[in-house]
Design a protein around this motif. Structure first.
Motif, short mmCIF file in Angstrom:
data_model
loop_
_atom_site.label_atom_id
_atom_site.label_comp_id
_atom_site.label_asym_id
_atom_site.label_seq_id
_atom_site.Cartn_x
_atom_site.Cartn_y
_atom_site.Cartn_z
N ARG A 192 -9.38 1.10 -12.25
CA ARG A 192 -9.12 1.82 -11.02
C ARG A 192 -10.32 2.68 -10.66
O ARG A 192 -11.03 3.19 -11.54
CB ARG A 192 -7.87 2.70 -11.17
CG ARG A 192 -6.58 1.88 -11.25
CD ARG A 192 -5.39 2.77 -11.48
NE ARG A 192 -4.15 2.00 -11.42
CZ ARG A 192 -3.32 1.95 -10.40
NH1 ARG A 192 -3.60 2.67 -9.32
NH2 ARG A 192 -2.23 1.23 -10.41
N VAL A 216 0.87 -1.17 0.00
CA VAL A 216 0.00 0.00 0.00
C VAL A 216 0.91 1.22 0.00
O VAL A 216 2.06 1.17 0.47
CB VAL A 216 -0.95 0.03 1.22
CG1 VAL A 216 -2.01 -1.05 1.12
CG2 VAL A 216 -0.18 -0.08 2.52
N ILE A 259 -8.35 7.72 -2.03
CA ILE A 259 -7.71 6.41 -2.19
C ILE A 259 -7.93 5.97 -3.63
O ILE A 259 -9.07 5.93 -4.11
CB ILE A 259 -8.29 5.37 -1.23
CG1 ILE A 259 -7.98 5.72 0.23
CG2 ILE A 259 -7.74 3.98 -1.54
CD1 ILE A 259 -8.59 4.78 1.23
N LEU A 310 -7.95 -1.12 4.18
CA LEU A 310 -7.12 -1.03 2.98
C LEU A 310 -7.08 -2.36 2.24
O LEU A 310 -7.24 -3.43 2.86
CB LEU A 310 -5.69 -0.60 3.34
CG LEU A 310 -5.55 0.81 3.91
CD1 LEU A 310 -4.12 1.04 4.39
CD2 LEU A 310 -5.94 1.87 2.88
N GLN A 311 -6.84 -2.29 0.96
CA GLN A 311 -6.65 -3.46 0.12
C GLN A 311 -5.29 -3.36 -0.58
O GLN A 311 -4.68 -2.30 -0.65
CB GLN A 311 -7.77 -3.56 -0.92
CG GLN A 311 -9.15 -3.75 -0.34
CD GLN A 311 -10.22 -3.88 -1.41
OE1 GLN A 311 -9.90 -4.03 -2.59
NE2 GLN A 311 -11.48 -3.82 -0.99
N ASP A 329 -3.62 -0.36 -2.82
CA ASP A 329 -4.24 0.93 -2.52
C ASP A 329 -3.20 2.02 -2.43
O ASP A 329 -2.08 1.80 -1.93
CB ASP A 329 -5.01 0.86 -1.20
CG ASP A 329 -6.40 0.28 -1.38
OD1 ASP A 329 -6.77 -0.02 -2.53
OD2 ASP A 329 -7.12 0.11 -0.37
N ARG A 353 -7.88 2.91 -5.89
CA ARG A 353 -7.97 1.45 -5.64
C ARG A 353 -8.09 0.70 -6.95
O ARG A 353 -8.76 1.14 -7.90
CB ARG A 353 -9.17 1.17 -4.73
CG ARG A 353 -9.46 -0.30 -4.50
CD ARG A 353 -10.40 -0.47 -3.33
NE ARG A 353 -9.76 -0.10 -2.06
CZ ARG A 353 -10.40 -0.05 -0.90
NH1 ARG A 353 -11.70 -0.33 -0.83
NH2 ARG A 353 -9.75 0.30 0.19
N GLU A 354 -7.46 -0.46 -6.99
CA GLU A 354 -7.50 -1.33 -8.16
C GLU A 354 -8.61 -2.36 -7.99
O GLU A 354 -8.64 -3.12 -7.03
CB GLU A 354 -6.15 -2.03 -8.34
CG GLU A 354 -6.04 -2.86 -9.61
CD GLU A 354 -4.69 -3.52 -9.74
OE1 GLU A 354 -4.56 -4.72 -9.39
OE2 GLU A 354 -3.74 -2.83 -10.15
N ARG A 355 -9.54 -2.38 -8.96
CA ARG A 355 -10.65 -3.34 -8.90
C ARG A 355 -10.19 -4.73 -9.35
O ARG A 355 -9.06 -4.91 -9.80
CB ARG A 355 -11.78 -2.87 -9.81
CG ARG A 355 -12.50 -1.62 -9.32
CD ARG A 355 -13.59 -1.24 -10.31
NE ARG A 355 -14.37 -0.12 -9.84
CZ ARG A 355 -15.35 0.45 -10.54
NH1 ARG A 355 -15.64 -0.03 -11.76
NH2 ARG A 355 -16.03 1.47 -10.06
#
Length: 799
Positions: A465, A414, A456, A485-486, A489, A458-460
């Motif tokens: 994104r 992250v 944030i 968080l993933q 991120d 974020r990647e799907r």
């Protein structure tokens, strides 16, 4: 009887010593030997020894007769050696010229003259850049390196296991109670000859065995107790010059054939001379050394390349054969390994061995699996080899292995960027799983952080994104729930500076360093002027203006677009207002984008000057005294004109350009239009009267002629040979020495030529080139076309 070709080098060198001993034995008149026929050498005086030496030089006896006579008188080899030593010592003390003596001494080992040389040694390809993209065979470059020839080192101690053969030279040094030295060369029949001893057979023996045999024979020939404990006499046998041997290289080598190498040469040396194994067909791991029709060693070059193991680099013997076999199994290994190449594999070796030959995985290698392309009986197939199979997987001939590269992805990364104390990458792990924990791990927010909004990225799951926005301040205060968080991120915390223009202020005018300066709070006008280096000499501190943008919005349109503030600042940077709008001058603070103007005093002006040169009384640079100063004034300040001054030819130059002006009336009539106002940088040149007129351009002989008062324009043209065919007579003009010009005037049939003054230049222009003029061939073609068209029209009309 001894023959010349069998005498050792020692025997040839001590010929004068033997002659002296024979004379000593045969001269009955010599008092010393008359008393004792076997008198020892150490009992002779130095004078006797030198006399014997000189007599020996003039003796005509043969060496065989000298040896026979000396031995018949009872002298031993020990006596001969002592005599030689006595003569050497006396010669050194008395500085006998070296050219008169011959002594034996150790000569450093040298290679035989018939040694083979590598075929491609000159010119070498070492250092050339290989531009081919073909995969290299591992080990092929070993024998291409000209700096790695594997030539034997001759400056080593005598190998005790060295096998003596014909043409070797052996040196025997005797020291102690008896002294002497012998240089013995092994004859083609394998023997060495020591004087007064039968030939000693040494061929096929090691140096150690040959030493024992030679010492035994010397002990029998007069050196009593030689080499025995307690005798006080020792002997040392060393190998001096070495012989050459011939070895044959067959099979898959670059240049097969028979090569001559030194007897100290090794297998690698012979392989280098032959260019090494053929990279296309030869094996680098099955190289047999055959001696007496029997394989005595098999060389694996990988042992030397990878581990510097030279156990197989054995010393060769005469008539040895080196055979390079065909390779059996070769495979390719490419991708993320340290040494991509084509490798040769032996039976029983695994893929793990192959990786070790390639130096192991590269830093970015994907180690989980290796892709194999293997040939089958009809086509190819893909095999995926896991990391657990490396130790047991057996490569086959023609295999092509590829090691991939790891993905540019992180399984637990992250990121945090922007207004935090430590932006960067962090590991997604227990204890760092939410936004709040990530901010704490980054040591918190900076003071300029904009906490009302953070984002944030974020990647799907489908690699697209998305953007997630939230109020970071509420999240940190616990007013809203924390965000989990993933992987991948990226959290961005904005700064308040990211949401506004870059602030600056400008100072310009009569300051030493006008500049655009980054804005800081609590900045006054005096502070800004101080940062700009203070006032210039001509500054007017009593008039400072500040222009400010109108930042507040209003319902209507204002008649003014800026706010103006005026101040007076003294040289000590003390500020005071100039109008009611600037009364609070002491607390006046600059705002972003303000521009401060420092005016220049109306009466302040830097010196301006003109240059006066030529025929004036006092030429030089002069400052312009007033704004109304003219040419006549500066001439008077220069002391007036000299008698030879020619005012009609005076020129004034402004910014490098000559201004056409006639200054003949400026002194008598200051109000004349030619009396120009002076400007900074003007140059006034008062020339002498020139007696030359120059004619240029479309005349037959452009030249310069002397001025004649009764000559007209046409006369000067005649002086230059008249006009050329392409001269434009009607455009001829005259350039006068003061820069003015006058052209030819024409009215109806009347032509008026300009007058010519001293120093003038007459210019006759050329006619422009007519590039569109038709050639004779083009004219004929046009006439023919018109004639054809005319005939066609007549025929049409007649019909």
């Amino acid at each position: 009887m001894l023959t010349t070709d069998k005498l050792s080098r020692f025997t040839r060198c001590i010929k004068p010593f033997y002659i002296g001993l024979v004379l000593l034995a045969l001269t009955s008149t010599h008092q010393v030997f008359a008393q004792a026929p076997r008198q020892r050498v150490d009992q002779l005086s130095d004078e006797d020894v030198m006399n014997f030496y000189k007599r020996g030089q003039s003796s005509g006896l043969t060496e065989a007769q000298i040896e026979q006579a000396a031995m018949s008188q009872g002298y031993t080899l020990d006596d001969i050696a002592k005599m030689r030593k006595r003569i050497n010592d006396l010669r050194t003390r008395q500085t006998i010229p070296q050219s008169q003596t011959q002594t034996s001494g150790y000569r450093g080992r040298t290679l035989p003259d018939d040694i083979s040389r590598r075929i491609d040694s000159l010119p070498t390809t070492e250092g050339r850049r290989d531009t081919t993209k073909k995969l290299k065979v591992f080990g092929a470059s070993l024998f291409e390196n000209a700096n790695l020839s594997f030539e034997p080192n001759l400056r080593i101690a005598t190998p005790r296991s060295y096998i003596v053969g014909p043409d070797d030279e052996i040196r025997v040094d005797i020291a102690g109670a008896s002294t002497g030295d012998f240089d013995l060369k092994v004859t083609p029949d394998g023997t060495v000859k020591v004087p007064n001893l039968p030939p000693i057979f040494v061929a096929g023996l090691t140096v150690e065995q040959a030493e024992q045999r030679i010492i035994t024979r010397l002990r029998q020939g007069g050196y009593q107790g030689l080499g025995q404990p307690g005798s006080g006499t020792t002997a040392n046998v060393t190998l001096t010059n070495i012989r050459s041997i011939r070895v044959t290289l067959v099979g898959e080598v670059v240049h097969p054939g028979t090569y001559t190498i030194s007897s100290l040469g090794t297998a690698f040396n012979a392989l280098y001379l032959a260019g090494g194994p053929n990279p296309e067909t030869g094996s680098f791991r099955k190289i047999n050394i055959i001696r007496g029709n029997r394989v005595i060693r098999t060389i694996d070059l990988y042992d030397f390349i990878l581990r510097a193991d030279q156990r197989d680099n054995i010393r060769l013997q005469d008539q040895d054969v080196i055979r390079v076999a065909d390779y059996e199994t070769r495979v390719e290994l490419t991708g993320e390994v340290r040494r991509p190449a084509i490798f040769e594999m032996l039976p029983g070796e695994t893929l793990k061995n192959l990786l070790s030959y390639a130096g192991g995985f590269g830093d970015d290698a994907y180690r989980a699996s290796i892709t194999l392309r293997r040939n089958t009986s009809r086509e190819r197939r893909i095999v995926t080899i896991t990391e657990d199979q490396l130790a047991n997987f057996m490569p086959q001939r023609g295999d092509k292995y590829f090691v991939g590269k790891i993905l540019e992805r992180y399984e637990n990364r992250v990121q945090i960027a922007g207004a935090v104390m430590r932006p960067g990458d962090y590991a997604l792990e227990p204890g760092l799983e939410t936004v709040k924990q990530l901010v704490e791990r980054a040591e918190g927010l900076r003071k300029d952080a904009f906490t009302n909004r953070a984002t944030i990225l974020r990647e799907r799951a489908d690699m697209d994104r998305e953007n997630l926005s939230f109020d970071l301040g509420k999240l940190l205060r616990g007013e809203i729930s924390d965000i989990t968080l993933q992987r991948q991120d990226s959290l961005t915390v904005l700064s308040i500076r990211d949401l506004r223009e870059e602030y600056y202020v400008i100072v310009e005018g009569a300051v030493n360093k006008p500049d655009t300066i980054p804005f800081v709070n609590n900045l006054s006008v005096a502070d800004l002027i101080a940062q700009a280096g203070g006032f210039q000499e001509g500054a007017k501190p009593s008039l400072i203006e500040v222009s400010r943008r109108i930042r507040q919005d209003s319902s209507g349109i204002r008649p003014t677009v800026l706010d103006i503030y005026r101040f007076a600042i003294d040289r000590n940077l003390q500020i005071s207002p100039l109008d009611s709008s600037s009364r609070n001058s002491a607390g006046f603070q600059l705002q972003p984008f303000d521009i401060v103007y420092v005016r220049t005093s109306a009466n302040y002006e830097a010196q301006r000057q003109v240059n006066v040169s030529g025929e004036v009384m006092q030429p030089g640079n002069y400052a312009i005294f007033s704004r109304e100063e003219r040419i006549s004034d500066i001439i008077k300040r220069a002391g007036g004109l000299k008698p030879e001054a020619y005012l009609a030819g005076a020129r004034i130059l402004r910014k490098g350009e000559v201004i056409g002006n006639d200054l003949r009336n400026v002194l008598t009539d200051p109000g004349a239009e030619e009396n120009l106002l002076l400007q900074d940088g003007d140059t006034l040149v008062i020339a002498r009267r020139s007696e030359i007129v120059s004619i240029q351009g479309g005349v037959l002989n452009p030249s310069a002629v002397s001025f004649k008062s009764d000559y007209k324009f046409g006369d000067y043209i005649s002086e230059a040979g008249g006009y050329t065919d392409n001269a434009r007579k009607s455009k001829a003009y005259v350039i006068y020495p003061n820069g003015r010009k006058d052209r030819t005037h024409k009215f109806l049939f009347f032509t008026s030529r300009p007058e010519v003054e001293p120093g003038s230049t007459v210019v006759v222009p050329f006619k422009p080139l007519d590039n569109n003029k038709l050639t004779p061939a083009e004219r004929i073609g046009i006439f023919s076309l018109l004639a054809t068209v005319s005939i066609a029209l007549i025929n049409v009309l007649v019909r």
